[in-house]
Design a protein around this motif. Structure first.
Motif, PDB file in Angstrom:
ATOM      1  N   PHE A  63       0.837  -1.209   0.000  1.00  0.00           N
ATOM      2  CA  PHE A  63       0.000   0.000   0.000  1.00  0.00           C
ATOM      3  C   PHE A  63       0.870   1.257   0.000  1.00  0.00           C
ATOM      4  CE2 PHE A  63      -2.405   3.253   2.453  1.00  0.00           C
ATOM      5  CZ  PHE A  63      -3.397   3.492   1.503  1.00  0.00           C
ATOM      6  N   PRO A  67      -0.117   2.750  -3.701  1.00  0.00           N
ATOM      7  CA  PRO A  67      -1.463   3.021  -3.172  1.00  0.00           C
ATOM      8  C   PRO A  67      -2.554   2.983  -4.238  1.00  0.00           C
ATOM      9  CG  PRO A  67      -0.129   5.024  -3.255  1.00  0.00           C
ATOM     10  CD  PRO A  67       0.791   3.878  -3.527  1.00  0.00           C
ATOM     11  N   TRP A  69      -3.089   0.768  -6.366  1.00  0.00           N
ATOM     12  CA  TRP A  69      -3.634  -0.577  -6.501  1.00  0.00           C
ATOM     13  C   TRP A  69      -4.775  -0.823  -5.516  1.00  0.00           C
ATOM     14  CZ3 TRP A  69       1.215  -4.257  -7.114  1.00  0.00           C
ATOM     15  CH2 TRP A  69       1.840  -3.965  -8.334  1.00  0.00           C
ATOM     16  N   PHE A  70      -4.836  -0.042  -4.460  1.00  0.00           N
ATOM     17  CA  PHE A  70      -5.877  -0.184  -3.432  1.00  0.00           C
ATOM     18  C   PHE A  70      -6.964   0.850  -3.748  1.00  0.00           C
ATOM     19  CE2 PHE A  70      -2.006  -1.865  -1.837  1.00  0.00           C
ATOM     20  CZ  PHE A  70      -2.305  -2.861  -0.923  1.00  0.00           C
ATOM     21  N   SER A  74      -7.648   4.753  -1.903  1.00  0.00           N
ATOM     22  CA  SER A  74      -6.902   5.860  -2.477  1.00  0.00           C
ATOM     23  C   SER A  74      -7.669   6.439  -3.658  1.00  0.00           C
ATOM     24  CB  SER A  74      -5.509   5.390  -2.940  1.00  0.00           C
ATOM     25  OG  SER A  74      -5.635   4.413  -3.954  1.00  0.00           O
ATOM     26  N   LYS A  78     -12.223   6.959  -3.145  1.00  0.00           N
ATOM     27  CA  LYS A  78     -11.907   6.059  -2.042  1.00  0.00           C
ATOM     28  C   LYS A  78     -13.052   6.005  -1.039  1.00  0.00           C
ATOM     29  CE  LYS A  78      -9.364   9.424   0.801  1.00  0.00           C
ATOM     30  NZ  LYS A  78      -8.064   9.707   1.445  1.00  0.00           N
ATOM     31  N   SER A 202      -7.586  -4.057  -0.776  1.00  0.00           N
ATOM     32  CA  SER A 202      -8.031  -3.330   0.419  1.00  0.00           C
ATOM     33  C   SER A 202      -8.673  -4.288   1.415  1.00  0.00           C
ATOM     34  CB  SER A 202      -9.019  -2.227   0.032  1.00  0.00           C
ATOM     35  OG  SER A 202      -8.429  -1.304  -0.855  1.00  0.00           O
ATOM     36  N   LEU A 205      -5.857  -5.903   3.312  1.00  0.00           N
ATOM     37  CA  LEU A 205      -5.207  -4.961   4.229  1.00  0.00           C
ATOM     38  C   LEU A 205      -6.050  -4.701   5.470  1.00  0.00           C
ATOM     39  CD1 LEU A 205      -2.819  -3.066   4.728  1.00  0.00           C
ATOM     40  CD2 LEU A 205      -4.027  -1.305   3.424  1.00  0.00           C
TER      41      LEU A 205
END
Length: 376
Positions: A63, A67, A69-70, A74, A78, A202, A205
């Motif tokens: 991340f 970032p 990719w999330f 982001s 988001k 995400s 995470l």
């Protein structure tokens, strides 16, 4: 010309990530089976906590590095990650996931990989049942018929198991129920007020650290009651096996990343068909690498399972094609033009996040690799 090259590159990505998904899934399961054997490191709680810790750290580092990719965490679209979403959404999912980790891997210690994989083919039927009960899915006679076929075929595979273990069967059955329930709850709990869902990275995470804390709390509870020897390894065992444990956790993380990008570049139809190929590959690998045996009746039941699940996946994606029969629906669905494919993981807000574009309830919702001992 440029469009043709882009299309060809997209096909190559799908093929590569599809093949990697099959290989990494089989490697995750067989390596866990190897590590958790009684003469190596038979401590499921310790291994799964290490998986959660390593995967959480790697996801956090990813991340920081990438970032973008999330997509849920982001950019301009988001999601708002607040205490309410964590407490009422992520935490229940994480607790269910932690239970899946333990049950699935405990079953892996006493049952063959091929047998457990055949049992897992029952998952869509259980998800369908829960979806109907919760109002997420309408009762449809054709879908019920296919799920009955899957259920009967699963019974055939169980009946044909040579080294049957009742404890392993019950643990795997409960794991399937919890996995199916978490698939239902993902769409209801891990959703923002605007209807946006978490993307796969995400999801990793946010949920894996909570699952690790849940497992740690469970170990603390077991220790409080004095039976810690059954769940925690002695220090010398941990010192001896930590490189293998780390490799196991990294294999699982690698599979999670591959799965995320496979979802990103593939259509729902491709993912469904790849799941069938992956299941077949895992059973084949268990026979070759682990020298497991399957009976002829199990093989027949497994083939019936895969055929019914393939038809069910097509029916979910293209319900209009099945109005006048299942066989005709299969033929028409497979003949649809490629430009009509439905993407699983769209990055723009119009799809509402991963899985929304497939037009209905997700039966192959994203689950991190550890849930399947791998999982799906």
């Amino acid at each position: 010309m440029a469009g043709s090259q882009s299309s060809s590159f997209g096909v190559i990505l799908v093929v590569v990530f599809g093949a990697l998904n099959c290989c990494s899934s089989a490697l995750t399961i067989t390596f866990n089976k190897y590590v958790l054997s009684s003469n190596r490191f038979p401590f499921v709680f310790a291994l799964m906590i290490s998986h959660c810790v390593v995967n959480s750290i790697m996801a956090a580092l990813l991340f920081i590095a990438k970032p973008s990719w999330f997509t849920s965490l982001s950019g301009t679209n988001k999601m708002e990650i607040n205490c309410r979403l964590l407490a009422k959404g992520a935490l229940p999912i994480a607790v269910l996931f932690a239970a899946q980790l333990v049950l699935g891997n405990l079953a892996l210690q006493v049952c063959s990989v091929s047998f457990l994989q055949m049992m897992k083919e029952m998952s869509p039927a259980v998800v369908f049942l829960f979806a109907v009960m919760m109002g997420s899915e309408q009762l449809d006679g054709r879908k019920v018929f296919l799920m009955i076929i899957v259920t009967v075929a699963t019974g055939v595979t169980v009946r044909g198991e040579i080294a049957f273990s009742m404890s392993g069967f019950l643990m795997q059955a409960l794991c399937i129920i919890l996995t199916s329930l978490s698939v239902i709850l993902q769409g209801k709990l891990l959703t923002s007020g605007s209807g946006q869902k978490l993307d796969p990275l995400s999801y990793i995470l946010i949920t894996l650290p909570l699952s690790g804390l849940t497992l740690t709390a469970a170990v603390a509870g077991i220790r409080y009651h004095g039976d810690v020897a059954s769940v925690l390894p002695p220090l010398e065992s941990l010192v001896s096996w930590w490189p293998v444990i780390l490799v196991s956790a990294m294999i699982a993380f690698g599979h999670n990343i591959i799965l995320c990008f496979f979802f990103r570049y593939s259509s729902a139809l491709t993912v469904g068909l790849n799941a069938i190929l992956k299941d077949t590959f895992i059973v084949a690998c268990s026979c070759v690498a682990l020298h497991e045996s399957i009976t002829q009746i199990q093989l027949i039941g497994f083939v019936i399972q895969l055929g019914a699940l393939a038809a069910f996946s097509l029916m979910k994606l293209y319900p209009a094609e099945f109005e006048d029969g299942i066989l005709r629906g299969i033929v028409r669905s497979l003949g649809r033009p490629q430009e009509e494919k439905k993407l699983l993981w769209a990055t723009d807000s119009s799809t509402g996040g991963e899985g929304r574009a497939t037009g209905g309830f997700q039966y192959k919702s994203f689950q991190p690799a550890q849930a399947r001992a791998d999982m799906p």
